[in-house]
Design an enzyme around this catalytic site. Structure first.
Site, PDB file in Angstrom:
ATOM      1  N   ASP A  29       7.348   2.841  -2.632  1.00 47.10           N
ATOM      2  CA  ASP A  29       7.528   3.869  -1.595  1.00 47.10           C
ATOM      3  C   ASP A  29       8.980   4.025  -1.180  1.00 47.10           C
ATOM      4  OD1 ASP A  29       7.608   1.366  -0.333  1.00 47.10           O
ATOM      5  OD2 ASP A  29       6.182   1.889   1.250  1.00 47.10           O
ATOM      6  N   LYS A  85       0.817  -1.198   0.000  1.00 42.70           N
ATOM      7  CA  LYS A  85       0.000   0.000   0.000  1.00 42.70           C
ATOM      8  C   LYS A  85       0.857   1.256   0.000  1.00 42.70           C
ATOM      9  CE  LYS A  85      -2.808  -2.337   3.364  1.00 42.70           C
ATOM     10  NZ  LYS A  85      -3.356  -2.282   4.727  1.00 42.70           N
ATOM     11  N   ARG A 105       0.233   6.580   7.662  1.00 40.70           N
ATOM     12  CA  ARG A 105       0.336   6.694   6.200  1.00 40.70           C
ATOM     13  C   ARG A 105      -0.146   8.055   5.696  1.00 40.70           C
ATOM     14  NH1 ARG A 105       1.514   1.616   3.974  1.00 40.70           N
ATOM     15  NH2 ARG A 105       0.581  -0.174   5.014  1.00 40.70           N
ATOM     16  N   PHE A 134      14.075   4.622  10.457  1.00 41.43           N
ATOM     17  CA  PHE A 134      12.738   4.159  10.079  1.00 41.43           C
ATOM     18  C   PHE A 134      11.807   5.354   9.946  1.00 41.43           C
ATOM     19  CE2 PHE A 134       8.616   2.230  10.238  1.00 41.43           C
ATOM     20  CZ  PHE A 134       8.810   1.098   9.467  1.00 41.43           C
ATOM     21  N   VAL A 135      11.227   5.494   8.758  1.00 40.29           N
ATOM     22  CA  VAL A 135      10.405   6.673   8.485  1.00 40.29           C
ATOM     23  C   VAL A 135       8.956   6.300   8.201  1.00 40.29           C
ATOM     24  CG1 VAL A 135      12.324   8.092   7.647  1.00 40.29           C
ATOM     25  CG2 VAL A 135      11.078   6.636   6.040  1.00 40.29           C
TER      26      VAL A 135
END
Ligand code: IMP
Ligand code: MG
Length: 179
Positions: free
Chosen positions: A104, A47, A169, A156-157
């Protein structure tokens, strides 16, 4: 109504602000528009790529079609185990098409290596990769990213489509999850 399950408040430091994202997407759109004759078949990887995909599609000035694939990689919420599974396949044939895979973030490179291998068996005319973010330090498999939004350090983003355990999100900026 019962309370929804949501992430506890976390410390989210802005790494890439929304205005920089917008400017960079426009540059990528120009570059892609110049490189292709069209039609382009954009394949968004669900996603995480859904926001990048929709912003990028709107700045490409060549005939463009879109489709989506679902990929699950096993592991915990922050890193891949190296095992990848297809959860949703394309609706259309890619034979003879110029495919632009829209992802992404490239981390280990495991997901894209699997995908490019799978897609190349279907005889597209070309396959290129657009990744909104790239963490080159984390790479385990060599993979060439043709259009990269931003290279980022090994942190970590979340935001702009990227999640931590399905949260965050919808954030407009890219933020570092410091917890
Ligand atoms: P790879 O297969 O290790 O390259 O992992 C790519 C996938 O891992 C991405 O499509 C994301 O879903 C996820 N991922 C990797 N790093 C991050 C991150 O910093 N935030 C959110 N998701 C990430
Ligand atoms: Mg993903």
């Amino acid at each position: 109504m019962s309370e929804p399950v949501v992430a506890p408040p976390a410390n989210l430091r802005v790494l890439v602000p929304a205005d920089k994202i917008k400017a960079r997407i426009e540059e990528l759109g120009k570059q892609i528009s110049a490189d292709y004759q069209g039609p382009i078949l954009m394949i968004g990887i669900l996603k995480g790529a859904f926001i990048f995909m929709s912003d990028l599609a709107r700045v490409i000035e060549k005939p463009t079609r879109v489709d989506f694939m679902g990929i699950a990689s096993y592991g915990n919420a922050k890193s891949t185990s190296g095992e990848v599974k297809l959860t949703k396949d394309l609706d259309v044939s890619i034979e003879g098409m110029d495919v632009l895979v829209v992802e992404d973030i490239v981390d280990s490179g495991v997901t894209l290596t699997y995908l490019v291998h799978l897609l190349s068996q279907r005889r597209p005319r070309s396959i290129r990769i657009a990744a909104f973010l790239d963490k080159p330090e984390r790479r385990m498999r060599p993979i060439k990213v043709n259009y990269c939004g931003f290279e980022i350090p090994d942190e970590f983003v979340v935001g702009y489509g990227l999640d931590y355990a399905e949260d965050y999100r919808n954030l407009k900026d890219i933020r570092v999850l410091e917890s």
